[in-house]
Write an enzyme that holds these catalytic residues in place. Structure first.
Site, PDB file in Angstrom:
ATOM      1  CE  LYS A 164      -3.625  -2.112   2.876  1.00  0.00           C
ATOM      2  NZ  LYS A 164      -4.760  -2.239   1.963  1.00  0.00           N
ATOM      3  N   GLY A 203      -8.202  -8.611   5.326  1.00  0.00           N
ATOM      4  CA  GLY A 203      -7.154  -7.875   6.020  1.00  0.00           C
ATOM      5  C   GLY A 203      -6.964  -8.425   7.411  1.00  0.00           C
TER       6      GLY A 203
END
Lengths: 193, 291
Positions: free
Chosen positions: B80, B234
């Site tokens: 990310k 996640g």
């Protein structure tokens, strides 16, 4: 004629669209019960071989599929599918169907930045568009295997008995010639049977 | 990015379909995820639940940590960067990451502009709450979309809302007359070509995954039945009692999302799910970052 498409993970819908265009019927193989439908050919799609291999084993589909391939069911295997057919992998200890005597290197072109598109000659078909996505290639093959396409000196397509294994993805390029070759194998099969 | 490179990047997302992408923070977790059947891993220093708990500014992970994970597994590795932080994205491209998630989970670096993703060779996935957001990210060069379900909560309600919203907007555009599409393009602030694509094909021009709040095999099956083409998990795995077993179960639930009997057996004895926070209990709505 009905094609079975392994649909546990990966780009199987793209193969279905190609068969739709050719007017060929197919079924998705997601679990063991699906394997009891009669099929005339098998497609092993692209995706992640580690995931597909694991799911085929744990959903109890592996040995039935291997038996079908061993007894001559025609197979078209793309990318991860080629890894599943290979007798051995040069950079990985996993072993799957091992029905084609080739040694395959996984992720042979590196990470996604190494993915590429090209056109190259495919034996008997002329120049074919080829899309390689984190692709494998064939490092070595038994003399009984026909290498039918190479790109920059690396073998990227092979035929052995009724099996066709490809490093690249004909399902992404809209060219039907490889499918027609595969369907041809099935038709010869039904005649000899 | 050349149009050929963009096609190749969309193609990689196609290969991930029907799979589960798992957040991992160490090479050890990455190996567990790969062995459990993850089709890719998302390398990050802290999973969203911990980012939420810790507060403060959250940034791109240490490249050394990401490289450790790249070396540990053979499947694609994603990482990310902050919304709008193109220098972080350049660093991730330099270490040959397979996919960059320009993510609302991290603190936004720019409150107006997203990254011009078309300037990169590596692919990007971006979150979207609705069709307009999805198409704006695609016009900036994203080659994969995911819902923007609230990260680190274990609450599926927002991912469901985003997926349903997108589905109904797509159905609406499909039903319109051709001459009505121009106004839609204006409203969504995207090109008429993208709107025409949706009108003709009834889907996004890129792969669309579910993300945010997936904690159980049933959550994964719900999102797949609502039209997701795969699932990101996640905090749901490594914040649970038995990560390995839960990861395995979610992978199988994504493959056979239409088989409740199988999912029932997969859902047995999974141990503690992540605790979770309800939507109205959270102070920071990450989905509101970047529109």
């Amino acid at each position: 004629m009905t094609i079975g498409i392994v649909a546990v993970q990966g780009a199987f819908i793209e193969h279905e669209k190609m068969l739709d265009n050719l007017g060929i019927s197919y079924i998705e193989l997601r679990q063991k019960n699906d394997l009891f439908h009669p099929i005339d050919g098998l497609i092993l799609p692209g995706g992640e071989s580690t995931v597909q291999g694991k799911l085929l084993a744990e959903l109890d589909m592996f040995s039935l599929l291997k038996e079908k391939i061993d007894t001559g069911l025609p197979v078209l295997a793309t990318c991860a599918g080629m890894i599943l057919l290979a007798e051995s992998l040069s950079n990985d200890t996993h072993k799957y169907f091992q029905t084609m005597p080739i040694t395959v290197k996984r992720n042979a072109y590196g990470r996604q930045l190494g993915s590429f598109h090209t056109k190259s000659d495919f034996q008997g078909l002329g120049s074919i568009p080829m899309t390689f996505i984190r692709a494998p290639y064939i490092e070595s093959a038994s003399p009984s295997v026909d290498i039918v396409a190479s790109v920059e000196g690396k073998a990227v397509a092979a035929r052995y008995k009724k099996q066709i294994a490809l490093s690249f993805h004909p399902e992404l390029d809209g060219d039907t010639r490889i499918y027609e070759l595969f369907l041809g194998l099935i038709q010869t099969q039904s005649v000899t049977n | 990015m050349s149009s050929e490179r963009y096609e190749l990047n969309k193609n990689l997302a196609q290969m991930l379909k029907g799979g589960v992408i798992m957040d991992v923070t160490t090479p050890e977790q990455a190996r567990i995820a790969e062995a459990a059947g993850a089709c890719a891993v998302m390398a990050l220093e802290r999973i969203p639940a911990d980012i939420r708990a810790a507060g403060g500014v959250s940034r791109m992970s240490d490249p050394k940590m990401i490289k450790g994970i790249q070396e540990a597994v053979s499947i694609p590795v994603m990482a990310k960067c902050r919304i709008g932080h193109f220098a972080e994205a350049q660093i991730l491209e330099a270490i040959e990451i397979d996919y960059i998630d320009e993510s609302e989970v991290l603190s936004p670096a720019d409150d107006v502009y997203h990254i011009d993703k078309s300037a990169f060779k590596v692919p990007f996935v971006c979150g979207a709450k609705d069709l307009g957001e999805a198409l704006r990210r695609i016009s900036e060069g994203a080659s994969m979309i995911r819902t923007k379900g609230e990260p680190g909560t274990g609450d599926i309600v927002q991912a469901v809302r985003h997926m349903r919203k997108m589905n109904s907007e797509i159905a609406h555009i499909k039903s319109l007359r051709g001459d009505e599409l121009y106004n839609i393009a204006k409203e969504l602030q995207v090109s008429i070509e993208l709107v025409k694509y949706v009108h003709e094909n009834g889907k996004l021009p890129v792969v669309n995954f579910a993300a945010g709040g997936v904690a159980t095999p049933a959550d994964a099956a719900l999102m797949m039945q609502l039209g997701a083409e795969g699932v990101f998990v996640g905090s749901g795995i490594f914040k649970s009692g038995n990560p390995e077993k839960r990861a395995n179960a979610i992978v199988k639930a994504v493959t056979n999302y239409n088989d409740p009997k199988l999912i029932a057996s997969l859902s047995e004895d999974l141990g503690e799910a992540m605790v979770g926070i309800n939507e109205d209990e959270i102070e920071l709505l990450m989905a509101e970052r970047g529109k």
